[in-house]
Scaffold this active site. Sequence first.
Site, PDB file in Angstrom:
ATOM      1  CE  LYS A  84     -20.031 -67.472 -43.577  1.00 19.34           C
ATOM      2  NZ  LYS A  84     -20.139 -66.172 -42.921  1.00 19.34           N
ATOM      3  CD  GLU A 102     -31.014 -74.322 -27.720  1.00 23.66           C
ATOM      4  OE1 GLU A 102     -31.973 -73.910 -28.390  1.00 23.66           O
ATOM      5  OE2 GLU A 102     -30.751 -75.539 -27.595  1.00 23.66           O
ATOM      6  CG  ASP A 139     -19.906 -64.255 -38.380  1.00 19.58           C
ATOM      7  OD1 ASP A 139     -18.658 -64.250 -38.299  1.00 19.58           O
ATOM      8  OD2 ASP A 139     -20.517 -64.479 -39.445  1.00 19.58           O
TER       9      ASP A 139
HETATM   10  P1  NAP Z   1     -25.236 -61.341 -47.005  1.00 15.06           P
HETATM   11  O1  NAP Z   1     -25.922 -62.419 -46.241  1.00 15.06           O
HETATM   12  O2  NAP Z   1     -25.041 -61.498 -48.472  1.00 15.06           O
HETATM   13  O3  NAP Z   1     -26.032 -59.967 -46.746  1.00 15.06           O
HETATM   14  C1  NAP Z   1     -25.702 -58.784 -47.435  1.00 15.06           C
HETATM   15  C2  NAP Z   1     -26.490 -57.614 -46.843  1.00 15.06           C
HETATM   16  O4  NAP Z   1     -26.105 -56.400 -47.530  1.00 15.06           O
HETATM   17  C3  NAP Z   1     -28.001 -57.751 -47.010  1.00 15.06           C
HETATM   18  O5  NAP Z   1     -28.645 -57.140 -45.929  1.00 15.06           O
HETATM   19  C4  NAP Z   1     -28.218 -56.959 -48.317  1.00 15.06           C
HETATM   20  O6  NAP Z   1     -29.528 -56.468 -48.457  1.00 15.06           O
HETATM   21  C5  NAP Z   1     -27.256 -55.804 -48.095  1.00 15.06           C
HETATM   22  N1  NAP Z   1     -26.919 -55.167 -49.369  1.00 15.06           N
HETATM   23  C6  NAP Z   1     -26.119 -55.663 -50.349  1.00 15.06           C
HETATM   24  N2  NAP Z   1     -26.075 -54.778 -51.390  1.00 15.06           N
HETATM   25  C7  NAP Z   1     -26.865 -53.736 -51.045  1.00 15.06           C
HETATM   26  C8  NAP Z   1     -27.239 -52.522 -51.700  1.00 15.06           C
HETATM   27  N3  NAP Z   1     -26.771 -52.211 -52.911  1.00 15.06           N
HETATM   28  N4  NAP Z   1     -28.085 -51.661 -51.060  1.00 15.06           N
HETATM   29  C9  NAP Z   1     -28.556 -51.969 -49.820  1.00 15.06           C
HETATM   30  N5  NAP Z   1     -28.243 -53.107 -49.153  1.00 15.06           N
HETATM   31  C10 NAP Z   1     -27.421 -53.984 -49.766  1.00 15.06           C
HETATM   32  O7  NAP Z   1     -23.772 -61.048 -46.435  1.00 15.06           O
HETATM   33  P2  NAP Z   1     -23.267 -61.181 -44.918  1.00 15.06           P
HETATM   34  O8  NAP Z   1     -22.589 -62.484 -44.746  1.00 15.06           O
HETATM   35  O9  NAP Z   1     -24.373 -60.815 -44.008  1.00 15.06           O
HETATM   36  O10 NAP Z   1     -22.101 -60.059 -44.918  1.00 15.06           O
HETATM   37  C11 NAP Z   1     -22.386 -58.681 -44.976  1.00 15.06           C
HETATM   38  C12 NAP Z   1     -21.057 -57.888 -44.936  1.00 15.06           C
HETATM   39  O11 NAP Z   1     -20.422 -58.107 -43.696  1.00 15.06           O
HETATM   40  C13 NAP Z   1     -20.048 -58.316 -46.000  1.00 15.06           C
HETATM   41  O12 NAP Z   1     -19.388 -57.162 -46.472  1.00 15.06           O
HETATM   42  C14 NAP Z   1     -19.061 -59.201 -45.251  1.00 15.06           C
HETATM   43  O13 NAP Z   1     -17.759 -59.149 -45.800  1.00 15.06           O
HETATM   44  C15 NAP Z   1     -19.083 -58.545 -43.866  1.00 15.06           C
HETATM   45  N6  NAP Z   1     -18.783 -59.493 -42.769  1.00 15.06           N
HETATM   46  C16 NAP Z   1     -17.803 -59.136 -41.880  1.00 15.06           C
HETATM   47  C17 NAP Z   1     -17.517 -59.996 -40.823  1.00 15.06           C
HETATM   48  C18 NAP Z   1     -16.429 -59.618 -39.847  1.00 15.06           C
HETATM   49  O14 NAP Z   1     -15.934 -60.512 -39.157  1.00 15.06           O
HETATM   50  N7  NAP Z   1     -16.079 -58.354 -39.724  1.00 15.06           N
HETATM   51  C19 NAP Z   1     -18.213 -61.191 -40.658  1.00 15.06           C
HETATM   52  C20 NAP Z   1     -19.223 -61.508 -41.581  1.00 15.06           C
HETATM   53  C21 NAP Z   1     -19.501 -60.648 -42.646  1.00 15.06           C
HETATM   54  P3  NAP Z   1     -30.667 -57.376 -49.208  1.00 15.06           P
HETATM   55  O15 NAP Z   1     -31.183 -58.338 -48.180  1.00 15.06           O
HETATM   56  O16 NAP Z   1     -31.674 -56.386 -49.665  1.00 15.06           O
HETATM   57  O17 NAP Z   1     -29.962 -58.065 -50.360  1.00 15.06           O
END
Ligand code: NAP
Length: 279
Positions: A65, A77, A101
Amino acid sequence: MKKACVIGWPISHSRSPLIHNYWLRLCGIAGEYLRLPVEPANLDQFIANLPRSEFAGCNVTIPHKERAFELVTPADELTKRLDVVNTIYCRDGKLFGTSTDGEGFIANLLANAAQLKLQNEKAVVLGAGGAAMAIAGALLDQGMAEIVVANRTFSRSQQLQEKFGSAIKPAPWENRSDVLADCALLVNATALGMKGQLPLHINLSRLPASSVVTDIVYTPLQTPLLINAAERGNRTVNGLGMLLHQAVRGFELWFGKRPEVTPTLYNLVARDIDPEYAA
Ligand code: NAP
């Protein structure tokens, strides 16, 4: 035949083909949506070749991404501020990219929690990763007054504040249960609670009964956070709707028709996630 695809590395988990091929059939469009594994080393070339390829565009998922953002023109924007794209489309030989998203998140909330007021309200967002960033930007665009961001790595919440301004209030991760008073909306945008990940520990006792709770994790469909919130009477919205709604704009850009998120589509994808799901 019009074609689009999703690229990632690995890519086998993506449910986008199920969604887009359903819409193609429903709309009677002669088209196809494919799942393509593209290694990081081949990403630049794949994107550069898109205007001359069989594809009208593509979805981009982990880990591409950020790099894809650098290779296309941001289409709006919000995308310019996010530094990531999840949807790429071609126009007159030129490549544009956008992130859907945020709009998928808002559309899902509006569809499933119609009573929720966003303007001049406070939200608590857990997480400060890519999805949290898109959600925070979209909530601010809706007129949310304050977004408390609690993230394990505090500096990432501060980066979000630098990007979006003082309406973002970084909070230490340890205080996530204490900041819930007065919030109209609680969002889990971390990976916690997802199948195979650690559980999310949070105490909801300070959360107002009127708050809406949403989890963007959709495997499982009902996360422990949502089950816990529903048990205490909060309105809950799960993450599958966000996945479906974020796909709408890509389909429209590639295939020229705005599709609808319907209960039939929801049930189709829900059954793919959980074979025991019953509507
Ligand atoms: P990302 O950029 O990798 O961010 C992951 C987030 O989770 C960060 O804030 C990270 O904190 C936190 N995290 C991971 N492990 C953790 C732990 N052990 N304790 C506390 N915090 C933790 O991923 P993303 O793209 O934002 O996606 C996040 C989630 O949303 C994923 O599960 C993804 O599948 C889901 N998602 C769903 C949709 C949908 O359409 N429903 C769309 C996008 C994403 P740190 O910054 O401290 O690492």
